[in-house]
Scaffold this motif. Structure first.
Motif, short mmCIF file in Angstrom:
data_model
loop_
_atom_site.label_atom_id
_atom_site.label_comp_id
_atom_site.label_asym_id
_atom_site.label_seq_id
_atom_site.Cartn_x
_atom_site.Cartn_y
_atom_site.Cartn_z
N THR A 6 0.88 -1.16 0.00
CA THR A 6 0.00 0.00 0.00
C THR A 6 0.92 1.21 0.00
OG1 THR A 6 -1.69 -1.19 1.25
CG2 THR A 6 -1.83 1.21 1.22
N PRO A 8 3.07 4.31 0.40
CA PRO A 8 3.08 5.44 1.33
C PRO A 8 3.07 6.75 0.56
CG PRO A 8 5.30 4.63 1.04
CD PRO A 8 4.40 3.71 0.24
N ILE A 9 2.96 7.84 1.27
CA ILE A 9 3.09 9.21 0.74
C ILE A 9 1.86 9.63 -0.06
CG2 ILE A 9 4.46 10.80 -0.68
CD1 ILE A 9 6.89 8.90 -0.18
N THR A 11 -1.25 8.54 -0.27
CA THR A 11 -2.53 8.58 0.45
C THR A 11 -2.21 8.60 1.93
OG1 THR A 11 -3.62 7.27 -1.27
CG2 THR A 11 -4.74 7.44 0.84
N ARG A 12 -2.78 9.56 2.64
CA ARG A 12 -2.45 9.67 4.06
C ARG A 12 -3.72 9.73 4.90
NH1 ARG A 12 1.71 13.26 2.05
NH2 ARG A 12 0.78 15.15 2.95
N HIS A 17 -0.40 6.87 8.97
CA HIS A 17 0.80 7.11 8.17
C HIS A 17 1.91 7.65 9.07
CE1 HIS A 17 -1.00 11.16 8.24
NE2 HIS A 17 0.22 11.60 8.09
N GLU A 21 6.16 10.98 6.16
CA GLU A 21 5.45 11.12 4.89
C GLU A 21 4.99 12.55 4.63
OE1 GLU A 21 2.63 7.88 3.91
OE2 GLU A 21 3.30 6.94 5.80
N GLU A 22 4.84 13.33 5.69
CA GLU A 22 4.39 14.71 5.54
C GLU A 22 5.37 15.54 4.72
OE1 GLU A 22 1.53 15.83 6.49
OE2 GLU A 22 0.81 14.28 7.88
N ARG A 232 0.13 -1.91 9.09
CA ARG A 232 1.53 -1.46 9.20
C ARG A 232 2.35 -2.56 9.88
NH1 ARG A 232 1.31 4.44 11.75
NH2 ARG A 232 3.50 4.49 11.11
N GLY A 260 1.55 -2.39 4.49
CA GLY A 260 2.14 -1.12 4.87
C GLY A 260 3.20 -1.39 5.91
N THR A 262 5.67 0.15 9.35
CA THR A 262 6.14 1.12 10.32
C THR A 262 7.50 1.60 9.87
OG1 THR A 262 4.95 0.01 12.13
CG2 THR A 262 6.80 1.46 12.73
N TYR A 269 11.81 2.70 5.33
CA TYR A 269 10.77 1.97 4.61
C TYR A 269 11.40 0.96 3.66
CZ TYR A 269 6.19 1.33 2.40
OH TYR A 269 5.01 0.78 1.93
#
Length: 284
Positions: A6, A8-9, A11-12, A17, A21-22, A232, A260, A262, A269
């Motif tokens: 899935t 990352p980045i 879809t948050r 998340h 990723e922010e 996760r 996903g 952690t 990641y």
């Protein structure tokens, strides 16, 4: 059993998340995708929302990269991994629009498209796009049949309750003779829709016990995919817990896992990807 990610980045969801990723950028996404590709992961994902009301975004999230642009970008940086929309909302698009745009993606990616498709549930978004909401289920069923008729041919023909077309050229089109349709949803009706009109089911928000109950009510067609989310995982620091989580989903009926992780950074990641790939020998 296949394992994808899935992404990352792109879809948050609130609380689901990592903080990293922010501030992550497209280079981080490309690095993760190429790592997953080289390690033998089955697929990566991108979801769809056009515009989410602020009040709803607080609990459903507001960050949704456009799947066509995102997967097109990643297609050019990967070689084997499949590109999955999880999910496109059928009501937001004419079937020929999907056939043309995503057929082009299938063509440029050498047949790596998986179309995850759903009915949709966000009324505000339907109204924003001037799309009927009340009969969205019936429209989605007709759209799925129309899309199947159009996806892999350059002169499609279809006549249904809501959609009708013929004597039109749609080129390029998908190079796969049968693009997999994974149908999203969490209800018994969504599973029936997937069996009748799709190639797989992507449920969400259900416990393994609830999944088993629904799946036990049907004899699934040969080759039918049940795509379950592992949430996760932390294979580097909790190998046993990771194995238990995946084994429980397989026991519930999963043929494919979307994982996903952690993580505290894009590098972390990628380390997690390498660890999980080693646990399940994905490169073999």
């Amino acid at each position: 059993m296949r394992i994808g990610i899935t992404s990352p980045i792109v879809t948050r969801f609130p609380g689901a998340h990592g903080d990293w990723e922010e501030s992550a950028d497209v280079a981080d996404l490309a690095r993760i995708a190429t790592t997953a590709d080289s390690l033998g992961f089955n697929h990566l994902t991108c979801s769809e929302h056009v515009a989410v009301p602020v009040t709803i975004a607080r609990h459903r999230g507001g960050t949704y990269w456009d799947p066509l642009a995102t997967l097109g970008f990643l297609a050019g940086r990967t070689e084997r991994i499949k590109l999955a929309t999880l999910v496109l909302v059928l009501g937001y698009h004419h079937p020929l629009e999907i056939a043309k745009r995503y057929g082009t993606l299938d063509s440029i990616s050498a047949g790596r498209l998986i179309l995850g498709l759903g009915v949709g549930s966000l009324r505000d978004e339907f109204e924003l796009l001037s799309v009927p909401f009340a009969d969205r289920g019936a429209r989605a069923d007709d759209a799925l049949a129309a899309l199947r008729a159009a996806m892999s041919t350059n002169v499609p023909r279809y006549r249904g309750e809501f959609y009708e077309f013929s004597d039109l050229v749609v080129e390029p089109h998908a190079v796969q003779s049968h693009v997999p349709f994974w149908i999203g949803g969490r209800t018994a009706r969504s599973l029936r829709r997937a069996i009748e009109l799709g190639d797989g089911w992507v449920p969400f928000g259900l416990s393994p016990e609830e999944l088993e109950t629904l799946l036990d009510q049907h004899e699934l067609p040969p080759g039918f995919d049940v795509v379950l989310s592992a949430g996760r995982l932390d294979p580097a620091d909790d190998e046993d817990g990771t194995r238990r989580a995946i084994d429980r989903l397989v026991q519930a009926g999963a043929t494919t896992i979307s994982a996903g992780f952690t993580a505290s950074s894009a590098s972390h990641y990628c380390d997690q990807l390498e660890k999980l790939a080693g646990l399940y020998d994905l490169a073999s």
